[in-house]
Write a protein that holds these residues in place. Structure first.
Motif, short mmCIF file in Angstrom:
data_model
loop_
_atom_site.label_atom_id
_atom_site.label_comp_id
_atom_site.label_asym_id
_atom_site.label_seq_id
_atom_site.Cartn_x
_atom_site.Cartn_y
_atom_site.Cartn_z
N HIS A 233 90.33 86.10 -48.39
CA HIS A 233 90.00 86.94 -49.35
C HIS A 233 88.82 88.01 -48.83
O HIS A 233 88.80 89.17 -49.23
N SER B 195 90.08 79.12 -48.79
CA SER B 195 90.61 80.41 -48.59
C SER B 195 89.72 81.62 -48.73
O SER B 195 89.95 82.87 -49.01
N PRO C 86 95.87 81.68 -47.78
CA PRO C 86 96.01 82.38 -48.97
C PRO C 86 95.61 81.77 -50.16
O PRO C 86 95.35 82.16 -51.33
N ASP C 87 96.00 80.27 -50.45
CA ASP C 87 95.52 79.56 -51.39
C ASP C 87 95.67 78.12 -51.05
O ASP C 87 95.95 77.94 -50.07
N ALA D 67 93.84 79.75 -55.68
CA ALA D 67 93.58 80.83 -54.96
C ALA D 67 91.96 80.91 -54.29
O ALA D 67 91.82 81.56 -53.47
#
Length: 296
Positions: A153, A149, A138-139, A144
């Motif tokens: 996304h 990651s 997620p990060d 982020a």
């Protein structure tokens, strides 16, 4: 390439080509501000172009075509120094009008805006992803949009169809929750050990079964290769693919509907005798051989 030009004097574009009319565009994207270990992938595009001089002596040795024949090297994309979100926006805007792009990274973070641009044009795509890492965190350390990651996304934004996404060469340490999240979305993971035990033909068959005939994107992180074959990268992991294995898999993917490609994470400061840059250039060369003749 003219027969009277020695290899060392080939012009600096990829495979010696410059900016001209072509069905496939090569662009460098010198971004590496989202790397989590060793920096330096910003110098990857120039190193890959230089190493590609070794590939201009004739036709592809199995496809018997010249992968440079419909290629244009349009130079490097602009980025925003020190600003990841702004850089991603700039990359997406520059990629948007390009029908078929092969990108030379740079870090793996460049793939996210390239997929955003592609999805705006044709919708979610399948993904063939060579890497040591799943890149679905997620990060990374609170950032982020770091290079680990990218596909978290891409999946959440609907840029890729995770049921048509396959990752090859995975072997890095990771939290079990990251691994389970990735599988739960429908992603197929093929570990490096599975490649070694099963062989390139079996892996290629599995890729074909996952991807099907709908549009697909190829993202090749050079750390999919073992550091013996690709030491010049920021996050090396032992036990990876040999360069011949990756090459043999790619050569068995003819007929898939590829719509774009990137090769990323070449950090030439850590390279030895250009072997990482040459491996990256060769993977792009193999991809061009796959799509040459059907991109017009």
């Amino acid at each position: 390439m003219a027969d009277d030009v020695p290899t060392f004097a080939v012009p600096p574009g990829f495979l010696g080509v410059g900016c001209r009319d072509g069905n496939v565009a090569i662009a460098g994207i010198p971004l590496d501000i989202g790397t989590t270990n060793r920096s330096g992938a910003r110098f990857g595009p120039s190193a890959i172009r230089q190493a590609s001089r070794m590939l201009v002596d004739g036709d592809h040795p199995t496809a018997w075509i010249d992968p440079a024949r419909s290629l244009s090297d349009i130079g490097d994309f602009r980025i925003a120094l020190g600003d990841i979100p702004r850089s991603l926006a700039l990359i997406e805007a520059q990629a948007a009008p390009i029908r078929h792009l092969v990108a030379l990274g740079g870090e793996h973070g460049i793939t996210l805006p390239l997929l955003r641009a592609l999805a705006c044009r044709i919708g979610p795509v399948g993904l063939v992803h060579f890497d040591a890492h799943v890149d679905t965190w997620p990060d990374n350390f609170g950032q982020a949009f770091a290079h680990g990651s990218v596909f978290f996304h891409a999946i959440n934004e609907g840029l890729v169809d995770p049921r048509r996404m396959i990752q090859i060469g995975i072997r890095s340490p990771m939290g079990r929750g990251i691994y389970d999240w990735t599988l739960s979305r429908g992603v197929t993971i093929v570990t490096a050990e599975e490649v070694h035990l099963g062989g390139p033909a079996a892996v290629a068959d599995r890729i074909r079964a996952v991807i099907g005939q709908s549009p697909a994107y190829l993202s090749f992180d050079v750390d999919a290769l073992d550091p013996a074959f690709a030491p010049g990268t920021g996050t090396p992991e032992i036990g990876g693919l040999a360069s011949w294995q990756a090459q043999a898999i790619l050569r068995r993917l003819g007929g898939l509907s590829f719509v774009g490609m990137d090769v990323v994470e070449v950090a030439p400061a850590y390279d030895v005798a250009e072997i990482t840059a040459l491996a990256a250039a060769t993977m792009a060369f193999e991809y061009l051989a796959l799509v040459s003749g059907r991109t017009g």
